[in-house]
Each structure stands twice: as C-alpha cells, then as structure tokens.
Design a protein around this motif. Structure first.
Motif, PDB file in Angstrom:
ATOM      1  N   CYS A 204       0.811  -1.215   0.000  1.00 10.97           N
ATOM      2  CA  CYS A 204       0.000   0.000   0.000  1.00 10.97           C
ATOM      3  C   CYS A 204       0.847   1.269   0.000  1.00 10.97           C
ATOM      4  CB  CYS A 204      -0.952  -0.018   1.190  1.00 10.97           C
ATOM      5  SG  CYS A 204      -2.251  -1.263   1.030  1.00 10.97           S
ATOM      6  N   LEU A 205       2.101   1.147   0.380  1.00 16.82           N
ATOM      7  CA  LEU A 205       3.023   2.279   0.353  1.00 16.82           C
ATOM      8  C   LEU A 205       3.152   2.863  -1.048  1.00 16.82           C
ATOM      9  CD1 LEU A 205       5.120   3.885   2.075  1.00 16.82           C
ATOM     10  CD2 LEU A 205       6.831   2.232   1.287  1.00 16.82           C
ATOM     11  N   HIS A 206       2.977   2.026  -2.070  1.00 12.96           N
ATOM     12  CA  HIS A 206       3.166   2.450  -3.460  1.00 12.96           C
ATOM     13  C   HIS A 206       1.871   2.887  -4.137  1.00 12.96           C
ATOM     14  CE1 HIS A 206       7.187   1.074  -2.954  1.00 12.96           C
ATOM     15  NE2 HIS A 206       6.878  -0.219  -2.937  1.00 12.96           N
ATOM     16  N   LEU A 207       0.798   3.010  -3.388  1.00 11.70           N
ATOM     17  CA  LEU A 207      -0.471   3.437  -3.955  1.00 11.70           C
ATOM     18  C   LEU A 207      -0.661   4.942  -3.831  1.00 11.70           C
ATOM     19  CD1 LEU A 207      -2.891   0.724  -2.461  1.00 11.70           C
ATOM     20  CD2 LEU A 207      -1.673   0.655  -4.658  1.00 11.70           C
ATOM     21  N   SER A 208      -1.493   5.496  -4.691  1.00  9.22           N
ATOM     22  CA  SER A 208      -1.882   6.897  -4.550  1.00  9.22           C
ATOM     23  C   SER A 208      -2.869   7.029  -3.384  1.00  9.22           C
ATOM     24  CB  SER A 208      -2.541   7.395  -5.841  1.00  9.22           C
ATOM     25  OG  SER A 208      -3.798   6.749  -6.021  1.00  9.22           O
ATOM     26  N   GLU A 209      -3.128   8.260  -2.963  1.00  9.45           N
ATOM     27  CA  GLU A 209      -4.081   8.480  -1.869  1.00  9.45           C
ATOM     28  C   GLU A 209      -5.466   7.954  -2.242  1.00  9.45           C
ATOM     29  OE1 GLU A 209      -3.790   9.493   1.147  1.00  9.45           O
ATOM     30  OE2 GLU A 209      -1.699  10.113   1.161  1.00  9.45           O
ATOM     31  N   ALA A 210      -5.870   8.189  -3.486  1.00  9.89           N
ATOM     32  CA  ALA A 210      -7.186   7.723  -3.919  1.00  9.89           C
ATOM     33  C   ALA A 210      -7.250   6.198  -3.916  1.00  9.89           C
ATOM     34  CB  ALA A 210      -7.503   8.262  -5.314  1.00  9.89           C
ATOM     35  N   GLU A 211      -6.190   5.554  -4.358  1.00 16.01           N
ATOM     36  CA  GLU A 211      -6.166   4.086  -4.358  1.00 16.01           C
ATOM     37  C   GLU A 211      -6.202   3.541  -2.937  1.00 16.01           C
ATOM     38  OE1 GLU A 211      -3.677   3.040  -8.446  1.00 16.01           O
ATOM     39  OE2 GLU A 211      -2.577   3.629  -6.633  1.00 16.01           O
ATOM     40  N   ARG A 212      -5.513   4.202  -2.033  1.00 18.38           N
ATOM     41  CA  ARG A 212      -5.533   3.752  -0.637  1.00 18.38           C
ATOM     42  C   ARG A 212      -6.942   3.838  -0.062  1.00 18.38           C
ATOM     43  NH1 ARG A 212      -0.056   6.826   1.626  1.00 18.38           N
ATOM     44  NH2 ARG A 212       1.410   5.711   0.283  1.00 18.38           N
ATOM     45  N   GLN A 213      -7.664   4.895  -0.414  1.00 16.88           N
ATOM     46  CA  GLN A 213      -9.022   5.023   0.097  1.00 16.88           C
ATOM     47  C   GLN A 213      -9.926   3.929  -0.474  1.00 16.88           C
ATOM     48  OE1 GLN A 213      -9.081   6.317   2.778  1.00 16.88           O
ATOM     49  NE2 GLN A 213     -10.259   8.192   2.690  1.00 16.88           N
ATOM     50  N   LYS A 214      -9.697   3.540  -1.701  1.00 17.84           N
ATOM     51  CA  LYS A 214     -10.483   2.448  -2.285  1.00 17.84           C
ATOM     52  C   LYS A 214     -10.204   1.137  -1.546  1.00 17.84           C
ATOM     53  CE  LYS A 214     -10.869   4.444  -6.913  1.00 17.84           C
ATOM     54  NZ  LYS A 214     -10.539   4.301  -8.355  1.00 17.84           N
TER      55      LYS A 214
END
Length: 252
Positions: free
Chosen positions: A153-163
C-alpha cells in the motif's frame, strides 16, 4: 438473555424504521466545553447521510459515539433498536463487525500488500483461508483494485488507498458505514471517484454516514441527505416531535 454475538438487525428488524437513533445526547470534554447539547439525529436504513459543520463542531466525535468508541454524558444512542449502553465489553467486538469505518488517512498498513490489508477483518473474524482469498478478490474487484492485489500500500496513490480502505471496511458485510472526511486528502476528481464508490456501497443496502467540512460534496450523491452540527445541536430534516415520540417510547 442477551446474545453473545449481537448483530445489528436488518431494515425490518425495528419498528421505528431507523437504524441509528441519537436521542437528546449531551457530550462535554472537561474544561474544553460542550460538544453536544440536547442533540438528536435519526438515520433510516439505507440512508446516505452527510454530517457537515466547521472543524471542532463534533463531526468525528459523533461518529465515534455511534461506533461505541467515545462515551457520552447523557441521552440515548440506539443502533438497530439496541441501546449502546446495554452492550457489554465482551459483545463490542462482535457488534462492531457490522459497522465499517473509513478515515481521512485510510489507516492502512502501508508496508503490507493490498490483499493483506483487506484480509485483516476477515482473519479477525476467524474466516477460513479459502473463503478469505475468494472474498478479498471480490471486494477488490468491486472497488477496481484487483490488479494491484499484491502491491504494498506504500506504493499506492491516496485515492487508491481510500479504495482499499473501503474494501476493507465492507469485508464483514456491514449494515452501517461511518466515513470520517474520506475525501479530505484527495483532489476533486479522486474525491468524486471515492464518493461514487461509497454510493455503490449504499446501493448494496448499507447505511452510510459521512462526516465532512465541505457541504458541496452532497451534490455528488443523488438522493443523499445532509445535517449540520452547530452550537451543540444537529439541524435535522425531519420533524422534531417524532424524535420526542421515540424517546418516550424507548424510555419505557
């Protein structure tokens, strides 16, 4: 006898038709002052409700009280017709499995994979490995993140993390979703995407209560309701006599 695994009843499970009832609630933080004074909020099953108000008005506190994380001084809070005060400490973990939580900062374990993060609530519920693999894939497909299942999850964007956080929050099939400023760190397009996803969660029969300082977000969810916290009260869009009627009925 009180059940050892309390569940929040389905829509037809309580005659009032309300999943959440906060009735004449008072809350004060020591010398910091009064947060709620005679506040009442009624939320129907499958509502999408925006709770608005300036910073410090009590939006996050309200969600914490509904989740049973924050005590209140006076009044009554019922979830599915059951008073929070009647739920024992032993029952709380089982009760909370039917409530999903999404925060502004996603609160994921960033060094663990997307799959591992979504699997956490299922593992905590004692689900079998085969069931977890199948359910996590279904959840990630629902939020459009199945192609990144093994990515930390460290490599995800903020929007992807929220998903991913939303997928984790619905893992145990909650009837209620509490979202605290879930779009606060997102740009306009990403915020729209997350709101649409939460709208899809509601379409699956989940009641959604979203706290935000931005009242304009309501326009992104057709049919959503909105209330505003101000001066310790909650400005509601239903008749107050009905709230009084419910208080009298539940006090017996």
């Amino acid at each position: 006898m009180t059940p050892s695994h309390p569940n929040i009843p389905p829509r037809e499970g309580h005659p009032s038709g309300y999943l959440v009832q906060c009735l004449h609630v008072y809350k004060q933080y020591g010398r910091e002052g009064e947060v709620f004074r005679d506040a009442t909020l009624l939320v129907r099953h499958e509502d999408f409700l925006f709770v608005t108000g300036p910073s410090g008005s009590g939006k996050s506190t309200l969600l914490k009280m509904i989740f049973g994380m924050e005590p209140f001084d006076r009044g009554t809070i019922l979830i599915g017709g059951r008073k929070l005060q009647d739920i024992t400490r032993k029952e709380i973990p089982f009760f909370r499995r039917r409530i999903g939580l999404v925060f502004q900062d996603s609160r994921l374990l960033l060094h663990r994979s997307v799959f591992e993060n979504v699997a956490i609530p299922l593992e905590a519920a004692g689900k079998e490995h085969f069931f977890i693999r199948k359910k996590v894939y279904q959840l990630l497909r629902f939020v459009g993140m199945e192609q990144k299942m093994g990515v930390p999850c460290l490599h995800l964007s903020e929007a992807e993390r929220q998903k991913v956080a939303i997928a984790r929050a619905v893992a145990n099939d909650p009837v209620l979703m509490l979202a605290d400023e879930p779009t606060g760190n997102l740009d306009t397009d990403a915020a729209q995407s997350v709101l649409e996803l939460l709208g899809s969660v509601q379409a699956r029969g989940v009641t959604v209560i979203l706290a935000t300082h931005d009242p304009a977000l309501q326009e992104a969810v057709p049919g959503a309701r909105a209330v505003r916290i101000a001066g310790g009260r909650i400005a509601e869009d239903i008749l107050w006599p009905l709230a009084a009627e419910l208080v009298n009925g539940n006090s017996a």
